[in-house]
Scaffold this active site. Structure first.
Site, PDB file in Angstrom:
ATOM      1  N   CYS A  30      56.134  62.511  31.878  1.00  0.00           N
ATOM      2  CA  CYS A  30      55.846  63.153  33.094  1.00  0.00           C
ATOM      3  C   CYS A  30      54.551  62.766  33.177  1.00  0.00           C
ATOM      4  O   CYS A  30      53.811  62.315  32.410  1.00  0.00           O
ATOM      5  CB  CYS A  30      56.409  64.411  33.218  1.00  0.00           C
ATOM      6  SG  CYS A  30      55.564  65.518  32.086  1.00  0.00           S
ATOM      7  N   CYS A  33      52.251  64.198  30.330  1.00  0.00           N
ATOM      8  CA  CYS A  33      52.073  63.295  29.168  1.00  0.00           C
ATOM      9  C   CYS A  33      51.004  62.217  29.365  1.00  0.00           C
ATOM     10  O   CYS A  33      50.416  62.119  28.369  1.00  0.00           O
ATOM     11  CB  CYS A  33      53.538  62.634  28.961  1.00  0.00           C
ATOM     12  SG  CYS A  33      55.095  63.403  28.603  1.00  0.00           S
ATOM     13  N   ASP A 432      31.166  35.938  58.247  1.00  0.00           N
ATOM     14  CA  ASP A 432      30.695  34.737  58.364  1.00  0.00           C
ATOM     15  C   ASP A 432      30.921  33.810  59.407  1.00  0.00           C
ATOM     16  O   ASP A 432      32.225  33.977  59.653  1.00  0.00           O
ATOM     17  CB  ASP A 432      30.443  34.239  56.949  1.00  0.00           C
ATOM     18  CG  ASP A 432      29.549  33.168  56.882  1.00  0.00           C
ATOM     19  OD1 ASP A 432      28.573  32.856  57.173  1.00  0.00           O
ATOM     20  OD2 ASP A 432      30.167  32.182  56.072  1.00  0.00           O
ATOM     21  N   ASP A 632      32.644  33.387  52.517  1.00  0.00           N
ATOM     22  CA  ASP A 632      33.325  32.623  51.582  1.00  0.00           C
ATOM     23  C   ASP A 632      32.289  31.558  50.909  1.00  0.00           C
ATOM     24  O   ASP A 632      32.605  30.883  49.657  1.00  0.00           O
ATOM     25  CB  ASP A 632      34.322  31.502  52.299  1.00  0.00           C
ATOM     26  CG  ASP A 632      33.366  30.292  52.900  1.00  0.00           C
ATOM     27  OD1 ASP A 632      32.321  30.640  53.547  1.00  0.00           O
ATOM     28  OD2 ASP A 632      33.734  29.218  52.860  1.00  0.00           O
ATOM     29  N   ASP A 636      26.797  34.019  50.936  1.00  0.00           N
ATOM     30  CA  ASP A 636      27.558  35.336  51.415  1.00  0.00           C
ATOM     31  C   ASP A 636      27.594  36.307  50.336  1.00  0.00           C
ATOM     32  O   ASP A 636      27.756  37.753  50.908  1.00  0.00           O
ATOM     33  CB  ASP A 636      28.991  35.309  52.024  1.00  0.00           C
ATOM     34  CG  ASP A 636      28.832  34.309  53.221  1.00  0.00           C
ATOM     35  OD1 ASP A 636      28.004  34.305  53.905  1.00  0.00           O
ATOM     36  OD2 ASP A 636      29.749  33.472  53.138  1.00  0.00           O
TER      37      ASP A 636
END
Length: 745
Positions: A30, A33, A432, A632, A636
């Site tokens: 549970c 634990c 971008d 990308d 950037d």
């Protein structure tokens, strides 16, 4: 590309070398634990961070290399659990996906059914009573054999001076069983004795059934990880000299030549050496259509070769492949703990002692009110059974598992849980241009010849740029190849960086380059001024071709970066979600304006340096926006890091991916809106689960204390609460990103 497993800043200590370690944990039952084990691991000397995930049954630690494995394993064992180290830096191994054992549940049901049957028949007017000794005979194996895991776990918790769900179940069912034995002996086996064997047996059976359903549901939630593991083939076909031989996948080394036949999975990341064909990358990128491959193109391990044989050279193997890194990224995201979960963990840690106190007060109150020890004990047992905090511990982990798993299947990789919490609040997205909203590959969009056919002009341009890898040269070669124009040969070719190229064709000198290069060679472009100005205003890059001796251009070429097919739809989707959009690019004003008009972004800025991109993002954040930056390129990376959350295109530079919280595995801008959508839905499931898990205990514990529930109903409700929380989270598996045409992917 790489996905580094970085240590959170809060866990770093300058000057210390830290590493990540993971352990599979057995015995957790549970949320209490998980919280207790996390506390025990955090107390180890040198541990900078410890996360224990109940849903994945895995612990993640940030530790110095000097901390021995034995010390960690001993701490786990002392806390009452078993740990197995996970070799995260080894080659990816297919995860075993075993179904949970249903035999204990079935046997418990068989033994409990005769105990419950008289109660059911009584509802229909049929009064049947089993012998008390027969009830004892049926209930004993359920209580002490099938229920033994509860006792073992409860004893472990007591030794650690803590509590867990199993302690509540063990105490509650033992009290009901012990009271029944006492009544049976006191009444010498009389059939009219008040016995509660069916209560203890039913509660244990229901809890076992609930645990089995939870295990099944967790297995389904882990399906994304198992599906990724399954992509790795067990055998590869190596070409050594003139022979091909099959070897185990772990024997493949970098630079080995691998033969791929039709329908086979790619065993390692590589580059195509021979052959042309289509490769299915859908399980890695979410892209449904096969991707054409030819010599020089990259292929990723786990993808499926189409109908033609390919020969590839391995460039990354084992843990360095894209597939292995994706698996690690998804595992990290699923193991991370959301801030909203920390409150649930704190509640779970004190919940069991609190419930034991409430149960004790319930017994004392009922005993003082009417002196009925039996009734007081049954109501106290009901409190213990109904209060098990399983649902609370599972509420957020299963939602995270399901959400990040389904996102990964559709090409959206979430680096950590903070990305989910941040992405759901995004109010502004900054794009971008090059490689994000556009394809990032210049194409020849217009050819204009002063006289004669345009094909002749193209042939001259291609001859001058033979062997050049410049993006504009590639665009010319692609146009010539598409038009199937016969080639010419140029001699004495000389490339002049930043200016153009010159060479001899059929004994005449030709030059190709920008306007200033033409003017330096005495070539006048004034007659083309209006057309050139209009093309440049539209964002096109121009190149001229001329024979210097003529003093005038032979023709003009206009190059442009094509908009991605889904770019405009992606911006439209974001606007429908109430998200502001902006375009920031280092390109010229004309190109920025053209893309802005085509996509419909709210604002745009051109000729922006990388540092200024980051400043622009900071300005948006200062305006009380939660900002996502989508890019990308290496340029950037500063803006991605400056944003509240960075979203990197998967084919982009490593620096961009490392700075981002979300990576899109295919270059589709519409996945930006999909990322926000799945983040919102995942967070909503977390909140829903926490609400239902909490309201269940808030409502049921008082009802149990007031005697309005019996232990059997309490056991059923407790099991149902855990199952409902997991089932609600698994609804996320039906999620599909909205595609540009308005449908579902």
């Amino acid at each position: 590309m790489s996905f580094p497993l970085s240590v959170p800043a809060a866990e770093q200590n300058p000057g210390d070398a830290l590493e990540q370690r993971a352990f599979d944990i057995k015995g957790m039952r549970c949320g209490s634990c998980a919280a207790r084990l996390e506390t025990a691991l955090s107390r180890l000397e040198g541990v900078r961070g410890a996360r224990v995930n109940l849903a994945t049954e895995r612990a993640h630690l940030t530790v110095p290399p000097v901390l021995s494995q034995a010390t960690i394993l001993a701490a786990v064992e002392k806390a009452g659990y078993e740990a197995t180290p996970v070799a995260r830096n080894d080659a990816v191994q297919a995860g075993a996906q075993q179904s949970p054992d249903s035999r204990p549940v079935a046997l418990a049901g068989v033994l409990t059914a005769p105990l419950v049957a008289p109660m059911i028949l009584d509802l229909f007017g049929e009064h049947v009573m089993l012998s008390g000794w027969l009830q004892l005979l049926l209930a004993t194996p359920v209580q002490f054999w099938l229920g033994w895991p509860f006792y073992r776990s409860a004893w472990t918790a007591l030794r650690a001076r803590a509590g867990n769900m199993d302690l509540l179940v063990a105490i509650g069912t033992s009290a009901a069983f012990g009271l029944s034995v006492y009544q049976l002996l006191a009444d010498a086996g009389a059939s009219h004795a008040h016995l509660y064997f069916e209560t203890s047996a039913t509660v244990i059976s229901l809890v076992l059934f609930g645990k089995w359903l939870e295990a099944r549901a967790r297995q389904q939630a882990m399906s994304a990880i198992h599906a990724l593991h399954a992509l790795r083939p067990k055998v590869a076909r190596l070409r050594v000299g003139d022979t091909d031989r099959d070897v185990p996948i772990d024997s493949v080394l970098r630079d080995d030549l691998v033969v791929l036949r039709a329908g086979e999975r790619v065993p390692a990341d590589g580059c195509v050496v021979e052959g042309r064909g289509d490769v299915d990358e859908s399980m890695l990128t979410g892209e449904s259509l096969p991707v054409p491959k030819r010599p020089g193109d990259r292929v990723s391990g786990g993808s499926i070769n189409g109908g033609s044989a390919l020969l590839i050279r391995a460039t990354a193997v084992g843990a360095n492949t894209l597939l292995a890194q994706i698996i690690r990224l998804v595992e990290d995201a699923q193991a991370a703990k959301a801030p909203i979960q920390r409150l649930a963990d704190r509640v779970s840690a004190v919940f069991v002692p609190l419930v034991l106190g409430i149960a004790t007060m319930t017994f004392v109150a009922w005993w003082l009110l009417n002196g009925d020890t039996e009734l007081a004990l049954i109501n106290a047992v009901t409190v213990l059974v109904v209060a098990c905090p399983c649902a609370l511990g599972l509420a957020t982990p299963v939602a995270i598992m399901a959400g990040t798993g389904v996102a990964a299947r559709h090409g959206i990789l979430v680096k950590d849980v903070m990305a989910i919490e941040t992405a759901r609040n995004i109010s502004a997205v900054v794009f971008d241009k090059t490689g994000t909203l556009t394809e990032g590959r210049p194409q020849l969009v217009l050819t204009r010849a002063a006289e004669g056919a345009e094909s002749g002009l193209l042939a001259l341009a291609a001859a001058l740029q033979a062997g050049s890898d410049h993006p504009l040269a590639r665009a010319v070669h692609n146009a010539v190849a598409s038009a199937e124009i016969p080639g010419l040969r140029a001699n004495a070719i000389r490339s002049l960086p930043g200016c153009g190229v010159e060479g001899d064709i059929d004994g005449a000198r030709y030059i190709m380059g920008h306007r200033r290069f033409m003017e330096e060679h005495g070539v006048l472009t004034g007659a083309w001024a209006d057309d050139a100005a209009r093309l440049e205003q539209d964002g096109h890059t121009l190149a001229w071709l001329a024979r210097p001796r003529d003093g005038r251009p032979l023709g003009l070429f206009a190059f442009g970066d094509r908009l991605r097919p889904t770019a405009a739809a992606a911006v439209s989707q974001l606007k429908e979600m109430g998200v502001r959009t902006a375009l920031i690019t280092g390109d010229n004003t004309g190109a920025a304006r053209r893309v802005a008009e085509q996509t419909g972004v709210d604002s745009h800025a051109a000729q922006v340096l990388p540092a200024d991109k980051a400043a622009a993002v900071e300005a948006l954040r200062a305006g009380h926006h939660v900002v996502a930056m989508v890019g990308d390129g290496i340029n950037d990376a500063p803006a991605l890091a400056a944003a509240d959350i960075g979203i990197a295109m998967g084919a982009g530079a490593d620096a961009a991916i490392q700075a981002a919280g979300i990576t899109l595995m295919r270059n589709d801008p519409s996945l930006v809106a999909a990322s926000i959508d799945i983040s919102r839905r995942t967070y909503a499931k977390m909140r829903q689960n926490l609400f239902w898990a909490s309201i269940y205990n808030v409502v049921c514990i008082p009802l149990a204390a007031l005697g309005l529930l019996n232990p059997v109903l309490a056991g059923g409700a407790m099991a149902l609460s855990s199952v409902s929380v997991v089932a609600n989270a698994l609804l996320l598996r039906r999620w599909r990103p909205v595609v540009p045409n308005g449908g579902k992917a």
